[in-house]
Design a protein around this motif. Structure first.
Motif, mmCIF file in Angstrom:
data_model
loop_
_atom_site.group_PDB
_atom_site.id
_atom_site.type_symbol
_atom_site.label_atom_id
_atom_site.label_comp_id
_atom_site.label_asym_id
_atom_site.label_seq_id
_atom_site.Cartn_x
_atom_site.Cartn_y
_atom_site.Cartn_z
ATOM 1 N N LYS A 169 0.833 -1.211 0.000
ATOM 2 C CA LYS A 169 0.000 0.000 0.000
ATOM 3 C C LYS A 169 0.865 1.257 0.000
ATOM 4 C CE LYS A 169 -4.298 1.511 0.069
ATOM 5 N NZ LYS A 169 -5.284 1.090 -0.928
ATOM 6 N N PHE A 170 1.908 1.255 0.834
ATOM 7 C CA PHE A 170 2.783 2.422 0.940
ATOM 8 C C PHE A 170 4.204 2.019 0.578
ATOM 9 C CE2 PHE A 170 -0.674 3.015 4.034
ATOM 10 C CZ PHE A 170 -1.248 4.163 3.492
ATOM 11 N N ASN A 171 4.771 2.718 -0.395
ATOM 12 C CA ASN A 171 6.091 2.382 -0.929
ATOM 13 C C ASN A 171 7.029 3.575 -0.749
ATOM 14 O OD1 ASN A 171 5.439 -0.306 -2.632
ATOM 15 N ND2 ASN A 171 3.744 1.132 -2.851
ATOM 16 N N TYR A 172 7.981 3.421 0.167
ATOM 17 C CA TYR A 172 8.884 4.520 0.503
ATOM 18 C C TYR A 172 10.182 4.435 -0.300
ATOM 19 C CZ TYR A 172 5.887 5.314 4.564
ATOM 20 O OH TYR A 172 4.818 5.575 5.373
ATOM 21 N N VAL A 173 10.747 5.604 -0.603
ATOM 22 C CA VAL A 173 12.029 5.654 -1.300
ATOM 23 C C VAL A 173 13.137 5.910 -0.276
ATOM 24 C CG1 VAL A 173 10.995 6.476 -3.439
ATOM 25 C CG2 VAL A 173 11.784 8.140 -1.772
ATOM 26 N N ASP A 174 14.336 5.428 -0.571
ATOM 27 C CA ASP A 174 15.489 5.642 0.304
ATOM 28 C C ASP A 174 16.086 7.023 0.043
ATOM 29 O OD1 ASP A 174 15.270 3.096 1.429
ATOM 30 O OD2 ASP A 174 16.464 2.208 -0.181
ATOM 31 N N GLU A 175 16.505 7.699 1.123
ATOM 32 C CA GLU A 175 17.011 9.066 0.983
ATOM 33 C C GLU A 175 18.155 9.334 1.953
ATOM 34 O OE1 GLU A 175 12.788 11.075 -0.443
ATOM 35 O OE2 GLU A 175 13.199 10.828 1.693
ATOM 36 N N ASN A 176 19.005 10.315 1.601
ATOM 37 C CA ASN A 176 20.210 10.617 2.368
ATOM 38 C C ASN A 176 20.153 12.004 3.008
ATOM 39 O OD1 ASN A 176 21.719 8.192 1.577
ATOM 40 N ND2 ASN A 176 21.783 9.113 -0.461
ATOM 41 N N LEU A 177 21.198 12.303 3.763
ATOM 42 C CA LEU A 177 21.454 13.646 4.275
ATOM 43 C C LEU A 177 22.735 14.150 3.633
ATOM 44 C CD1 LEU A 177 20.741 13.306 8.117
ATOM 45 C CD2 LEU A 177 19.518 14.822 6.557
ATOM 46 N N PHE A 178 22.727 15.376 3.105
ATOM 47 C CA PHE A 178 23.894 15.968 2.462
ATOM 48 C C PHE A 178 24.416 17.124 3.318
ATOM 49 C CE2 PHE A 178 21.305 14.951 -1.551
ATOM 50 C CZ PHE A 178 21.809 13.659 -1.616
ATOM 51 N N SER A 179 25.727 17.123 3.575
ATOM 52 C CA SER A 179 26.322 18.234 4.314
ATOM 53 C C SER A 179 27.833 18.256 4.112
ATOM 54 C CB SER A 179 26.015 18.130 5.810
ATOM 55 O OG SER A 179 26.619 19.187 6.520
ATOM 56 N N SER A 180 28.379 19.469 3.977
ATOM 57 C CA SER A 180 29.837 19.616 3.906
ATOM 58 C C SER A 180 30.383 20.130 5.238
ATOM 59 C CB SER A 180 30.214 20.598 2.787
ATOM 60 O OG SER A 180 29.714 21.897 3.070
ATOM 61 N N VAL A 181 29.497 20.364 6.190
ATOM 62 C CA VAL A 181 29.900 20.861 7.509
ATOM 63 C C VAL A 181 30.444 19.702 8.336
ATOM 64 C CG1 VAL A 181 29.100 21.974 9.628
ATOM 65 C CG2 VAL A 181 28.153 22.683 7.415
ATOM 66 N N SER A 182 31.624 19.874 8.869
ATOM 67 C CA SER A 182 32.247 18.813 9.659
ATOM 68 C C SER A 182 31.651 18.756 11.059
ATOM 69 C CB SER A 182 33.758 19.041 9.744
ATOM 70 O OG SER A 182 34.027 20.283 10.371
ATOM 71 N N GLY A 183 31.874 17.635 11.721
ATOM 72 C CA GLY A 183 31.437 17.495 13.104
ATOM 73 C C GLY A 183 30.372 16.443 13.296
ATOM 74 N N VAL A 184 29.585 16.148 12.261
ATOM 75 C CA VAL A 184 28.545 15.126 12.352
ATOM 76 C C VAL A 184 28.689 14.178 11.171
ATOM 77 C CG1 VAL A 184 26.069 14.642 12.470
ATOM 78 C CG2 VAL A 184 26.968 16.760 13.466
ATOM 79 N N ASP A 185 28.942 12.919 11.446
ATOM 80 C CA ASP A 185 29.119 11.926 10.387
ATOM 81 C C ASP A 185 27.905 11.026 10.208
ATOM 82 O OD1 ASP A 185 31.731 12.767 9.754
ATOM 83 O OD2 ASP A 185 32.524 11.617 11.456
ATOM 84 N N GLU A 186 27.045 10.988 11.223
ATOM 85 C CA GLU A 186 25.846 10.168 11.148
ATOM 86 C C GLU A 186 24.839 10.622 12.190
ATOM 87 O OE1 GLU A 186 27.523 6.291 11.859
ATOM 88 O OE2 GLU A 186 27.113 6.420 14.024
ATOM 89 N N VAL A 187 23.575 10.287 11.947
ATOM 90 C CA VAL A 187 22.533 10.561 12.936
ATOM 91 C C VAL A 187 21.740 9.281 13.136
ATOM 92 C CG1 VAL A 187 22.354 13.012 12.354
ATOM 93 C CG2 VAL A 187 20.861 11.355 11.210
#
Length: 350
Positions: A319-337
């Motif tokens: 019924k519900f079909n989700y797409v995979d998506e990312n986070l884009f950033s060039s700011v250092s300090g956070v590599d994952e959430v």
């Protein structure tokens, strides 16, 4: 007498020959018509009601649909641009029903107000596939399935990035003075992204000072941001619910003589955004003018085509079909959430 008999025989022979030639022509023509009819029966007709062309994301989404349902792929696509008006989309759907299309694809402008026309499509036996945004209907059987993004998850991921980054640079939660430039009110993207920020602001003690719609357009984003800068003198985080509004907001910030960037401890105003389609926005992300972008994948054409193929084969798609998506950033300090127990890596190359 003999001469007369020969003449009659010759005439009869000519008539026989002509009759033979005449009988072969209809046979060939009938064969051609059958082949053409067979080919026409193989063509799948799809009516696509797009809500409009308010952003680069929307244009990319339309292009993906047009490419997926081309004649070379065995489809006949009837495309209607709703120009951000639900009434136009309802008219388009009724036109598709009259044209007896095989499938209807709808990217709804808002969530409410679709029950009647979708009921008409069901009575006509035409399956409806929703794209991007959803509809608020008690009867979920009014449409076959939906494909798109988890907009609240996008908001949660962005809020998690803001939390991780600001904690990393030593900014107290109460010192975050935020404004949200929202998308078109009542749309699924607006509802989900707004909820994601509002819940995080409440849970983390952030100062969410204003939520105002920018209608997903650059012009309105610029206007709203200019008005917010006159209203508040302490804004340090701008949460824009799409890239086009972020570009407009950045223009307004810089025109007011303020600096855009992630170093809010030194007076910069941090802008975050959604989509990751607009080239200017992606360049801004590389430069640090946009600190983070939550991707919203617009390439739904192949996914919708795969769902139609399942329906044609008698299968029942999810019924519900989700797409995979990312986070884009060039700011250092956070590599994952981490959101709801799921880890999302920050993409640096985009």
């Amino acid at each position: 007498m003999k001469k007369l008999v020969n003449m009659i025989f010759s005439l009869l022979l000519i008539l026989v020959i002509l009759a033979g030639c005449g009988s072969s022509a209809p046979s060939t023509e009938g064969k051609d018509n059958t082949e053409e009819t067979t080919k026409a029966d193989d063509i799948i007709s799809v009516g696509f009601s797009q809500l409009g062309a308010e952003s680069d994301w929307r244009s990319a989404n339309t292009d993906s649909m047009l490419e997926a349902f081309s004649e070379s792929e065995g489809y006949s696509l009837i495309y209607k641009n709703g120009q951000q008006k639900q009434a136009n989309q309802i008219t388009a759907i009724r036109t598709f029903i009259q044209q007896e299309v095989d499938y209807i694809v709808l990217a709804p402008s808002t969530e409410d107000g679709w029950e009647t026309v979708l009921g008409e499509a069901r009575e006509a036996g035409i399956p409806v596939i929703l794209v991007d945004r959803r509809v608020n209907a008690a009867d979920k059987n009014l449409y076959s399935c939906w494909v798109g993004s988890d907009f609240e998850l996008e908001g949660k991921k962005m809020a998690s990035w803001i939390k991780a980054y600001t904690e990393g640079i030593g900014v107290e939660p109460s010192d975050l003075h935020m404004v949200n430039i929202q998308g078109s009110m009542g749309s699924t993207a607006q509802i989900g992204r707004t909820r994601g920020l509002a819940n995080a602001a409440r849970d983390n003690g952030w100062d969410l000072m204003a939520e105002i719609s920018g209608d997903f357009t650059e012009t309105k984003g610029r206007e709203v941001m200019a008005a917010l800068l006159k209203r508040f003198d302490n804004i340090n985080v701008v949460y824009c619910e799409n890239d086009n509004m972020a570009i407009g907001a950045i223009d307004a910030i810089e025109s007011a003589g303020k600096k855009v960037g992630s170093n809010i401890k030194r007076g910069e105003i941090m802008v975050v955004s959604f989509d990751g389609v607009n080239k200017t926005a992606l360049e801004y992300a590389k430069e640090g003018k946009i600190s983070c972008i939550a991707e919203c994948n617009p390439l739904h054409g192949p996914r919708v085509k795969a769902l139609i193929e399942k329906l044609r084969n008698g299968e029942t798609p999810e019924k519900f079909n989700y797409v995979d998506e990312n986070l884009f950033s060039s700011v250092s300090g956070v590599d994952e959430v981490v959101v709801d127990g799921q880890t999302y890596k920050i993409e640096r190359n985009y």
